[in-house]
Design a protein around this motif. Structure first.
Motif, PDB file in Angstrom:
ATOM      1  N   THR A   1       0.833  -1.190   0.000  1.00  0.00           N
ATOM      2  CA  THR A   1       0.000   0.000   0.000  1.00  0.00           C
ATOM      3  C   THR A   1       0.870   1.242   0.000  1.00  0.00           C
ATOM      4  O   THR A   1       1.960   1.254   0.577  1.00  0.00           O
ATOM      5  CB  THR A   1      -0.932   0.033   1.228  1.00  0.00           C
ATOM      6  OG1 THR A   1      -0.133  -0.038   2.401  1.00  0.00           O
ATOM      7  CG2 THR A   1      -1.906  -1.119   1.207  1.00  0.00           C
ATOM      8  N   TYR A   2       0.379   2.267  -0.662  1.00  0.00           N
ATOM      9  CA  TYR A   2       1.108   3.528  -0.704  1.00  0.00           C
ATOM     10  C   TYR A   2       0.923   4.255   0.617  1.00  0.00           C
ATOM     11  O   TYR A   2      -0.164   4.282   1.175  1.00  0.00           O
ATOM     12  CB  TYR A   2       0.594   4.395  -1.854  1.00  0.00           C
ATOM     13  CG  TYR A   2       1.293   5.719  -1.930  1.00  0.00           C
ATOM     14  CD1 TYR A   2       2.537   5.819  -2.540  1.00  0.00           C
ATOM     15  CD2 TYR A   2       0.741   6.861  -1.377  1.00  0.00           C
ATOM     16  CE1 TYR A   2       3.210   7.025  -2.595  1.00  0.00           C
ATOM     17  CE2 TYR A   2       1.407   8.074  -1.429  1.00  0.00           C
ATOM     18  CZ  TYR A   2       2.638   8.149  -2.042  1.00  0.00           C
ATOM     19  OH  TYR A   2       3.294   9.345  -2.089  1.00  0.00           O
ATOM     20  N   LYS A   3       1.988   4.844   1.108  1.00  0.00           N
ATOM     21  CA  LYS A   3       1.909   5.614   2.347  1.00  0.00           C
ATOM     22  C   LYS A   3       2.337   7.047   2.066  1.00  0.00           C
ATOM     23  O   LYS A   3       3.240   7.289   1.278  1.00  0.00           O
ATOM     24  CB  LYS A   3       2.790   4.995   3.428  1.00  0.00           C
ATOM     25  CG  LYS A   3       2.302   3.621   3.826  1.00  0.00           C
ATOM     26  CD  LYS A   3       3.049   3.061   4.990  1.00  0.00           C
ATOM     27  CE  LYS A   3       2.455   1.697   5.315  1.00  0.00           C
ATOM     28  NZ  LYS A   3       2.926   1.157   6.537  1.00  0.00           N
ATOM     29  N   ASN A   4       1.685   7.980   2.735  1.00  0.00           N
ATOM     30  CA  ASN A   4       2.023   9.389   2.547  1.00  0.00           C
ATOM     31  C   ASN A   4       3.325   9.725   3.260  1.00  0.00           C
ATOM     32  O   ASN A   4       3.962   8.864   3.882  1.00  0.00           O
ATOM     33  CB  ASN A   4       0.867  10.296   2.991  1.00  0.00           C
ATOM     34  CG  ASN A   4       0.577  10.196   4.474  1.00  0.00           C
ATOM     35  OD1 ASN A   4       1.389   9.711   5.245  1.00  0.00           O
ATOM     36  ND2 ASN A   4      -0.586  10.656   4.877  1.00  0.00           N
ATOM     37  N   HIS A   5       3.724  10.978   3.205  1.00  0.00           N
ATOM     38  CA  HIS A   5       5.007  11.376   3.777  1.00  0.00           C
ATOM     39  C   HIS A   5       5.068  11.222   5.297  1.00  0.00           C
ATOM     40  O   HIS A   5       6.139  11.190   5.872  1.00  0.00           O
ATOM     41  CB  HIS A   5       5.340  12.822   3.376  1.00  0.00           C
ATOM     42  CG  HIS A   5       4.443  13.857   3.976  1.00  0.00           C
ATOM     43  ND1 HIS A   5       3.170  14.097   3.518  1.00  0.00           N
ATOM     44  CD2 HIS A   5       4.630  14.696   5.009  1.00  0.00           C
ATOM     45  CE1 HIS A   5       2.613  15.047   4.243  1.00  0.00           C
ATOM     46  NE2 HIS A   5       3.478  15.436   5.150  1.00  0.00           N
TER      47      HIS A   5
ATOM     48  N   PRO B   1      -1.238   5.100   5.586  1.00  0.00           N
ATOM     49  CA  PRO B   1      -1.726   4.585   4.306  1.00  0.00           C
ATOM     50  C   PRO B   1      -2.578   5.623   3.582  1.00  0.00           C
ATOM     51  O   PRO B   1      -3.384   6.319   4.191  1.00  0.00           O
ATOM     52  CB  PRO B   1      -2.581   3.375   4.697  1.00  0.00           C
ATOM     53  CG  PRO B   1      -2.135   3.010   6.065  1.00  0.00           C
ATOM     54  CD  PRO B   1      -1.663   4.281   6.719  1.00  0.00           C
ATOM     55  N   ASP B   2      -2.372   5.740   2.276  1.00  0.00           N
ATOM     56  CA  ASP B   2      -3.135   6.673   1.448  1.00  0.00           C
ATOM     57  C   ASP B   2      -3.536   5.949   0.161  1.00  0.00           C
ATOM     58  O   ASP B   2      -2.897   6.104  -0.881  1.00  0.00           O
ATOM     59  CB  ASP B   2      -2.291   7.912   1.137  1.00  0.00           C
ATOM     60  CG  ASP B   2      -3.108   9.031   0.531  1.00  0.00           C
ATOM     61  OD1 ASP B   2      -4.256   8.781   0.104  1.00  0.00           O
ATOM     62  OD2 ASP B   2      -2.595  10.164   0.492  1.00  0.00           O
TER      63      ASP B   2
ATOM     64  N   GLN C   1      -4.318   8.123  -3.231  1.00  0.00           N
ATOM     65  CA  GLN C   1      -3.127   8.607  -3.916  1.00  0.00           C
ATOM     66  C   GLN C   1      -2.340   7.440  -4.507  1.00  0.00           C
ATOM     67  O   GLN C   1      -1.793   7.546  -5.600  1.00  0.00           O
ATOM     68  CB  GLN C   1      -2.255   9.410  -2.960  1.00  0.00           C
ATOM     69  CG  GLN C   1      -1.134  10.133  -3.658  1.00  0.00           C
ATOM     70  CD  GLN C   1      -0.393  11.071  -2.726  1.00  0.00           C
ATOM     71  OE1 GLN C   1      -0.610  11.083  -1.525  1.00  0.00           O
ATOM     72  NE2 GLN C   1       0.502  11.853  -3.286  1.00  0.00           N
ATOM     73  N   GLY C   2      -2.295   6.332  -3.814  1.00  0.00           N
ATOM     74  CA  GLY C   2      -1.599   5.159  -4.320  1.00  0.00           C
ATOM     75  C   GLY C   2      -2.202   4.649  -5.620  1.00  0.00           C
ATOM     76  O   GLY C   2      -1.484   4.301  -6.558  1.00  0.00           O
ATOM     77  N   LYS C   3      -3.534   4.612  -5.702  1.00  0.00           N
ATOM     78  CA  LYS C   3      -4.210   4.181  -6.932  1.00  0.00           C
ATOM     79  C   LYS C   3      -3.917   5.143  -8.073  1.00  0.00           C
ATOM     80  O   LYS C   3      -3.714   4.730  -9.213  1.00  0.00           O
ATOM     81  CB  LYS C   3      -5.716   4.095  -6.708  1.00  0.00           C
ATOM     82  CG  LYS C   3      -6.144   2.916  -5.871  1.00  0.00           C
ATOM     83  CD  LYS C   3      -7.644   2.921  -5.663  1.00  0.00           C
ATOM     84  CE  LYS C   3      -8.068   1.875  -4.666  1.00  0.00           C
ATOM     85  NZ  LYS C   3      -9.510   1.940  -4.381  1.00  0.00           N
TER      86      LYS C   3
ATOM     87  N   ILE D   1      -1.281   7.104  -8.487  1.00  0.00           N
ATOM     88  CA  ILE D   1       0.108   6.968  -8.915  1.00  0.00           C
ATOM     89  C   ILE D   1       0.278   5.707  -9.756  1.00  0.00           C
ATOM     90  O   ILE D   1       0.943   5.715 -10.791  1.00  0.00           O
ATOM     91  CB  ILE D   1       1.057   6.961  -7.700  1.00  0.00           C
ATOM     92  CG1 ILE D   1       1.082   8.360  -7.076  1.00  0.00           C
ATOM     93  CG2 ILE D   1       2.453   6.495  -8.085  1.00  0.00           C
ATOM     94  CD1 ILE D   1       1.786   8.436  -5.745  1.00  0.00           C
ATOM     95  N   LYS D   2      -0.337   4.624  -9.333  1.00  0.00           N
ATOM     96  CA  LYS D   2      -0.240   3.373 -10.077  1.00  0.00           C
ATOM     97  C   LYS D   2      -0.881   3.504 -11.458  1.00  0.00           C
ATOM     98  O   LYS D   2      -0.324   3.058 -12.459  1.00  0.00           O
ATOM     99  CB  LYS D   2      -0.916   2.240  -9.296  1.00  0.00           C
ATOM    100  CG  LYS D   2      -0.794   0.905  -9.956  1.00  0.00           C
ATOM    101  CD  LYS D   2      -1.418  -0.193  -9.124  1.00  0.00           C
ATOM    102  CE  LYS D   2      -1.315  -1.519  -9.853  1.00  0.00           C
ATOM    103  NZ  LYS D   2      -1.972  -2.585  -9.143  1.00  0.00           N
TER     104      LYS D   2
END
Length: 63
Positions: free
Chosen positions: A3-7, A11-12, A15-17, A19-20
């Motif tokens: 999973t994408y994580k923010n700075h 988990p975000d 935003q992860g979707k 970017i992918k």
């Protein structure tokens, strides 16, 4: 599944979707690319990239 994580480390998924999806070829472009590459394959050729004439967006594929 990663999973994408923010700075901040949380988990975000939204935003992860995004970017992918940004780097992926849209389905209608992928379908055309597949047909072109299969046809070129009959002649011993390979299509390695495709560009949308309207948006100038490019997608590369290696084989």
């Amino acid at each position: 599944m990663m999973t994408y994580k923010n700075h901040e480390g949380y988990p975000d998924p939204t935003q992860g979707k995004a970017i992918k999806a940004a780097g992926h070829m849209p389905t209608h472009i992928y379908n055309a690319f597949t047909v072109l590459n299969n046809t070129a394959g009959l002649l011993g050729l390979e299509i390695t990239g495709i560009r949308d004439k309207k948006t100038k967006k490019e997608w590369k594929r290696g084989g």
